[in-house]
Design a protein around this motif. Sequence first.
Motif, PDB file in Angstrom:
ATOM      1  N   LEU A  31      73.995  84.911  69.460  1.00 29.96           N
ATOM      2  CA  LEU A  31      74.190  85.060  70.908  1.00 29.96           C
ATOM      3  C   LEU A  31      72.857  85.042  71.654  1.00 29.96           C
ATOM      4  CD1 LEU A  31      77.014  87.737  70.912  1.00 29.96           C
ATOM      5  CD2 LEU A  31      77.175  85.428  71.871  1.00 29.96           C
ATOM      6  N   HIS A  32      71.843  85.670  71.082  1.00 32.80           N
ATOM      7  CA  HIS A  32      70.523  85.690  71.713  1.00 32.80           C
ATOM      8  C   HIS A  32      69.958  84.269  71.832  1.00 32.80           C
ATOM      9  CE1 HIS A  32      66.638  87.248  72.912  1.00 32.80           C
ATOM     10  NE2 HIS A  32      66.090  86.434  72.022  1.00 32.80           N
ATOM     11  N   LEU A  33      70.044  83.517  70.747  1.00 30.29           N
ATOM     12  CA  LEU A  33      69.551  82.134  70.780  1.00 30.29           C
ATOM     13  C   LEU A  33      70.358  81.284  71.753  1.00 30.29           C
ATOM     14  CD1 LEU A  33      68.892  81.572  66.975  1.00 30.29           C
ATOM     15  CD2 LEU A  33      67.174  81.875  68.785  1.00 30.29           C
ATOM     16  N   ALA A  34      71.660  81.499  71.795  1.00 25.76           N
ATOM     17  CA  ALA A  34      72.518  80.748  72.717  1.00 25.76           C
ATOM     18  C   ALA A  34      72.172  81.074  74.162  1.00 25.76           C
ATOM     19  CB  ALA A  34      73.987  81.051  72.435  1.00 25.76           C
ATOM     20  N   MET A  35      71.882  82.336  74.447  1.00 21.85           N
ATOM     21  CA  MET A  35      71.509  82.729  75.815  1.00 21.85           C
ATOM     22  C   MET A  35      70.220  82.036  76.245  1.00 21.85           C
ATOM     23  SD  MET A  35      72.456  86.792  75.940  1.00 21.85           S
ATOM     24  CE  MET A  35      71.408  87.027  77.357  1.00 21.85           C
ATOM     25  N   GLU A  41      68.922  75.328  79.877  1.00 21.08           N
ATOM     26  CA  GLU A  41      69.748  74.242  80.432  1.00 21.08           C
ATOM     27  C   GLU A  41      70.072  74.499  81.905  1.00 21.08           C
ATOM     28  OE1 GLU A  41      71.450  70.657  80.749  1.00 21.08           O
ATOM     29  OE2 GLU A  41      70.214  71.404  79.116  1.00 21.08           O
ATOM     30  N   ARG A  42      70.334  75.760  82.246  1.00 19.63           N
ATOM     31  CA  ARG A  42      70.592  76.118  83.647  1.00 19.63           C
ATOM     32  C   ARG A  42      69.391  75.771  84.506  1.00 19.63           C
ATOM     33  NH1 ARG A  42      69.988  80.187  87.420  1.00 19.63           N
ATOM     34  NH2 ARG A  42      68.495  81.238  86.095  1.00 19.63           N
ATOM     35  N   GLY A  47      66.532  72.378  88.413  1.00 13.90           N
ATOM     36  CA  GLY A  47      65.409  71.515  88.762  1.00 13.90           C
ATOM     37  C   GLY A  47      65.873  70.154  89.244  1.00 13.90           C
ATOM     38  N   GLU A  48      66.881  69.626  88.600  1.00 12.80           N
ATOM     39  CA  GLU A  48      67.411  68.322  89.022  1.00 12.80           C
ATOM     40  C   GLU A  48      68.095  68.426  90.384  1.00 12.80           C
ATOM     41  OE1 GLU A  48      68.323  64.262  89.026  1.00 12.80           O
ATOM     42  OE2 GLU A  48      66.804  65.447  87.990  1.00 12.80           O
TER      43      GLU A  48
END
Length: 65
Positions: A31-35, A41-42, A47-48
Motif C-alpha cells: 500500500l505504501h508503494l502504491a500510494m 501519477e496524480r 502538470g499536464e
Amino acid sequence: MSELRSALDGYRSEVLEDLPDARLEEDYSELHLAMEALEAERRRRLGELDRRGVGKREGHLSTAG
C-alpha cells in the motif's frame, strides 16, 4: 479506474484482526508503494493540466486553484 477501486474495496473488506502479521506487513508495504506511485501519477497529470491551461478557462490562476 474501476480496477483500482476494486482493489481498494478488497483491502477495505478484510478483517485486519484476522490477518497474520506477515500478511499485514506485506500489505502495508504494498500500500505504501502504491500510494507513492499514485501520488506521482496524480502530479504528472496535474502538470499536464497546468501545461494545457485548463484552470485558466474557468478563471483560475492555476489548475490547483
